[in-house]
Design a protein around this motif. Structure first.
Motif, PDB file in Angstrom:
ATOM      1  N   ASP A  87       3.791 -63.380  20.048  1.00  0.00           N
ATOM      2  CA  ASP A  87       5.061 -63.817  20.427  1.00  0.00           C
ATOM      3  C   ASP A  87       5.970 -62.445  20.250  1.00  0.00           C
ATOM      4  OD1 ASP A  87       4.001 -66.182  21.209  1.00  0.00           O
ATOM      5  OD2 ASP A  87       5.143 -67.662  18.796  1.00  0.00           O
ATOM      6  N   HIS A  88       5.257 -61.144  19.423  1.00  0.00           N
ATOM      7  CA  HIS A  88       6.579 -60.339  19.077  1.00  0.00           C
ATOM      8  C   HIS A  88       6.512 -58.850  19.096  1.00  0.00           C
ATOM      9  CE1 HIS A  88       8.835 -63.429  17.540  1.00  0.00           C
ATOM     10  NE2 HIS A  88       8.563 -64.115  16.682  1.00  0.00           N
TER      11      HIS A  88
ATOM     12  N   ALA B 279      12.288 -59.069  15.307  1.00  0.00           N
ATOM     13  CA  ALA B 279      13.434 -60.468  15.923  1.00  0.00           C
ATOM     14  C   ALA B 279      13.132 -60.818  14.738  1.00  0.00           C
ATOM     15  CB  ALA B 279      11.753 -61.370  16.159  1.00  0.00           C
TER      16      ALA B 279
END
Length: 291
Positions: free
Chosen positions: A103-104, A162
């Motif tokens: 995701d990051h 994030a």
């Protein structure tokens, strides 16, 4: 003298030989001997020691000002030499948290590969505490990890990638297990479990902060488990509770549910960390893709 100088800066940052020894993972007596040897080398006192901690003498402050730049230059040049010796001066070695990667970090890495196709990227899945060790040893160029407070000290730059929300792990039979979201205040009377700092450094500290800030209570922690897998087994079988970053939400187990925390601001900072003074072009390009 390089290890002594690093230890000296850690002592000044912590203001305590005891805390600095914990951070450096050495005994306090060994650290004291290092400081005495350094003072002998420069010919005078560098630290004023008292029952409340340590402070730099005028000579200590002068040494600290000059040492930081010296170490940054030393580390940068040593990394360049290591790359040349290995024959991979176009390689980046990146430690990462496997659960957070997709995701990051994966999108930035894909963009980097298009910009620098000649640069080989070596990805190493490591726990946060292992990443710190490998960064300090010069075996990593960058780490994707949780925010670690002052543990990285002044030797590294950091950048937030994030802000990750929190989730709660409960036994399937828990009274709150059917909820869509949970407020931390609802967990005041629960018993918490956490993975040991030897693998997931920072989880206990941050979980405690979250409970105190958003739940207005200090969590009752039963103890630590060797890893998250053991913690999840204890949640399912013994009714313990675990609060953790949402990027670990895929770590599901039978008999356990994972529910989002609804408190706004109950988050974890995911960061990248790299050595100060490292100006290698591939690294700078990767950092730019993370902007």
């Amino acid at each position: 003298m390089i290890p002594q100088l690093r230890s000296f800066l850690a002592v000044l940052e912590e203001g305590s030989l005891h805390r600095a020894a914990d951070r450096l993972n050495i005994s306090q007596s060994a650290l004291s001997r290092q400081m005495q040897a350094l003072e002998h080398e420069v010919g005078g006192a560098l630290l004023n020691r008292s029952s409340t901690g340590v402070q730099a003498t005028p000579g200590g402050r002068a040494l600290a000002e000059r040492t930081q730049q010296l170490l940054e230059s030393y580390d940068a040049n040593l990394r360049d030499v290591r790359r040349i010796i290995r024959g991979d001066d176009q390689e980046l070695r990146i430690g990462y948290l496997g659960s957070a990667f997709e995701d990051h970090f994966a999108p930035a890495l894909e963009a980097f590969s298009r910009l620098k196709p000649e640069t080989k990227v070596k990805l190493i899945d490591l726990f946060p505490s292992e990443q710190i060790i490998e960064l300090r040893r010069g075996n990593l160029d960058m780490a994707l990890t949780l925010e670690l407070g002052n543990l990285l000290g002044r030797d590294f730059h950091t950048k937030k990638v994030a802000e990750v929300s929190s989730v709660v792990c409960l036994a399937s039979e828990h009274p709150l297990a059917s909820r869509q979201t949970i407020a931390l205040a609802e967990l005041k009377d629960e018993t918490f479990l956490i993975a040991s700092d030897s693998e997931h450094f920072g989880l206990r500290r941050r979980m405690t902060q979250l409970c105190q800030t958003f739940g207005k209570f200090r969590p009752k922690i039963s103890g630590t488990s060797e890893d998250l897998s053991d913690a999840f087994t204890a949640v399912a079988n013994e009714g313990f509770v675990v609060v953790m970053p949402a990027f670990l939400r895929d770590q599901k187990r039978p008999g356990m549910v994972i529910i989002p925390v609804c408190d706004e601001g109950a988050t974890w900072d995911l960061i990248v960390a790299w050595h100060k003074g490292d100006s290698a072009k591939p690294l700078r390009t990767l950092l730019d893709t993370l902007s």
